[in-house]
Design a protein around this motif. Sequence first.
Motif, mmCIF file in Angstrom:
data_model
loop_
_atom_site.group_PDB
_atom_site.id
_atom_site.type_symbol
_atom_site.label_atom_id
_atom_site.label_comp_id
_atom_site.label_asym_id
_atom_site.label_seq_id
_atom_site.Cartn_x
_atom_site.Cartn_y
_atom_site.Cartn_z
ATOM 1 N N VAL A 166 0.984 -0.758 0.089
ATOM 2 C CA VAL A 166 -0.010 0.167 -0.193
ATOM 3 C C VAL A 166 0.757 1.175 -0.136
ATOM 4 O O VAL A 166 0.487 2.245 -1.006
ATOM 5 C CB VAL A 166 -0.815 0.385 1.240
ATOM 6 C CG1 VAL A 166 -1.839 1.092 0.901
ATOM 7 C CG2 VAL A 166 -1.730 -1.121 1.269
ATOM 8 N N GLY A 187 0.981 1.035 -4.580
ATOM 9 C CA GLY A 187 -0.405 1.947 -3.992
ATOM 10 C C GLY A 187 -0.517 3.240 -3.807
ATOM 11 O O GLY A 187 -1.051 4.373 -4.433
ATOM 12 N N ASN A 188 0.161 4.042 -3.430
ATOM 13 C CA ASN A 188 -0.151 5.071 -2.766
ATOM 14 C C ASN A 188 0.901 5.776 -3.893
ATOM 15 O O ASN A 188 0.226 7.036 -4.467
ATOM 16 C CB ASN A 188 0.845 5.597 -1.641
ATOM 17 C CG ASN A 188 1.236 6.876 -1.527
ATOM 18 O OD1 ASN A 188 2.111 7.424 -0.886
ATOM 19 N ND2 ASN A 188 0.298 7.421 -1.169
ATOM 20 N N ASN A 244 -1.693 5.957 -6.811
ATOM 21 C CA ASN A 244 -2.512 7.364 -6.426
ATOM 22 C C ASN A 244 -2.310 8.445 -6.239
ATOM 23 O O ASN A 244 -2.316 9.609 -6.361
ATOM 24 C CB ASN A 244 -3.150 7.006 -4.451
ATOM 25 C CG ASN A 244 -4.104 7.333 -4.169
ATOM 26 O OD1 ASN A 244 -4.123 7.887 -3.356
ATOM 27 N ND2 ASN A 244 -5.330 7.235 -5.307
ATOM 28 N N SER A 303 -3.756 11.253 -8.759
ATOM 29 C CA SER A 303 -4.712 12.931 -7.951
ATOM 30 C C SER A 303 -3.882 13.478 -8.790
ATOM 31 O O SER A 303 -4.851 15.071 -8.714
ATOM 32 C CB SER A 303 -4.461 12.487 -6.310
ATOM 33 O OG SER A 303 -4.576 11.598 -5.942
ATOM 34 N N PRO A 351 -8.351 3.096 -4.914
ATOM 35 C CA PRO A 351 -6.693 3.396 -3.972
ATOM 36 C C PRO A 351 -7.086 1.930 -5.044
ATOM 37 O O PRO A 351 -7.949 1.107 -4.254
ATOM 38 C CB PRO A 351 -7.497 3.813 -2.743
ATOM 39 C CG PRO A 351 -8.401 4.796 -2.509
ATOM 40 C CD PRO A 351 -9.319 4.495 -3.637
#
Length: 551
Positions: free
Chosen positions: A391, A395-396, A399, A403, A540
């Motif tokens: 994550v 994942g981050n 993201n 974003s 996410p």
Amino acid sequence: MNHAQPKKVLVAVAWPYAQGSLHLGHMAGAYLPSDIFARFRRSVGDDVLMVSGSDIHGTPITVKADDLGWTPQELVDKYHPEFLTYWKDLDIDWDLFTSTGTDTHKAVVQDFFLTLLENGHLYRDTSEQYFDETAERFLPDRYVEGTCPHCGYVDARGDQCDNCGRTLDPVDLINPRSKLSGATPVMRETEHFYWKLSAFNEPMAEWLSSLKGWRRHVVNFAVGMVDDGLHDRAFTRDLTWGVPLPVDDLGDGKSIYVWWEALMGYVSAAQEWSQIQGRPDAWKQWWHDPDAETYYFIGKDNIPFHAVYWPALIMGHGGLNLPTDVPANQYVTFGGQKASKSRGVGRPLGWYLDRFESDALRYALARSFPESNDTDLTDVEIARRINEELVATWGNLVNRVVSMTNRYFDGVVPEPGPLTDADQVILAGRGETLNDVSDLIYSVKLRSGIARAMEGASEANAYLSDMVPWSTAKTDMERTGTTLWVALQLIASNAIALWPYLPDTSSRVLSALGAPEFDRAPEWESPDVISGTKLADLGPLFAKVDLDTLT
RNA sequence: GGCGGCGUAGCUCAGCCGGUAAGAGCGCUCGACUCAUAAUCGAGAGGUCGGCAGUUCAAGUCUGCCCGCCGCUACCA
């Protein structure tokens, strides 16, 4: 590192025995590694055939069924479908997951038997074995119990005493009794076919010494067995639940030993797949073409069968490819203990599947594959891998880039300005990552492979820190756009590197970035994310795991 | 009993044929940053590489012994 010519690659995976559920150890040991390897080889353009199935024959099945008051088939009908749900839940992408109960399998096994017989590798002999007159069954060693002649333990099994650990012969037991009925077994003469395995000492030793790149523990074990000397083995059993002999020399009630028969399933599954494809001869490309590669994904308890017996059977048969590699995994332990349903160590697989996303669980397992040593795994460790590595890093990364693209460019892939050296260096790193991961997976170092792929994600995070697109957005939108354009390229490429491991989320990332559609596997190269592409919604990728819910 | 393997930073582990000043991730400390699922980036602290002896110019890395742990032991699967 792509091959000039696509290779035929047979990915053969241990046949789970259809008498119990599987646990995480099985997944980490064989099924997930095989899927990762197979997906990768499909990505580089090879013709992969990944097969396995439920092993449904043998005495333990009949005994377990008896205990439940079921027929063996009813037992199989419970577990085979259960296995299928595992594959679906964990995205294990078989070409065929069948069983040893098919007509094709029976035909292949009987044909294999006849070939061995013609080649002079089988002979008939008689022996005396314990027979349970109540259950009307010959008893395998472990189904005879009695008092250990060495230590006096009263519940020793015929194969081994659990108290003093000594290996036993059933005839040594004092006051023997049948585990099936409790009756006192009697010795009865029985005739069987025997396999002249002893004749394979030389060829096996030679073959084993020629192997390159195999895992040390696999070769050591196999060489050790051959050095000790291979003994002839019974080829048939007094059992009706199995593949019957294609000859009637021995009369009724005989089957081919379940283990030899299950190994032949690698051939029969390939044939069955061929038939389903409508190309009945296609399987030969994987089994007869000497350029084809064959990998066996198994746990280390299966090393004798896949690194010794099966190669010897193949030699005895002739014309079939020997294993290219048997990358047997060691064990996953839970809190230091081997997973064992009977001893209550390790949770059932369903428990994990209920709580973790497929890719998240695949990630945690792949990072802990016991490729060279037993590896300890705990629920906390799995959660840690997911939260603090998957994550936080990957994942981050996805993201934050998506974003910013949404915020600064309305979710449209920006047009890059002039590329700086830093931009070009990091873009060139994409190829290095793919090459490194590729090399590692080719040599079945899957654990290192995913670690290397994650390094790519870390490099991208570092790049963002250096380029501070959130700051440049206040002064220089062209620079910001260039940074994000580069970052999107990095993400797309990294999704490829991670795809064999994380097929579901990687596919979503690639699709959201407008990368080329693919059917079963993406091409193993950095895709171009095109300026002007409107990014699809991509929430996410992974949810964090709440440790409190894991107790 | 036999065979195989393991014991490297708090945790999980890399370290192939012996050779630059012992590594990674996580945790921890400090700093940076604030786009992002308080996620990221950088720096740092932290290990007599289970113990003893030996081989060698040089040993986590080879040999022997010892201690601790584990697995396998094939006519069970």
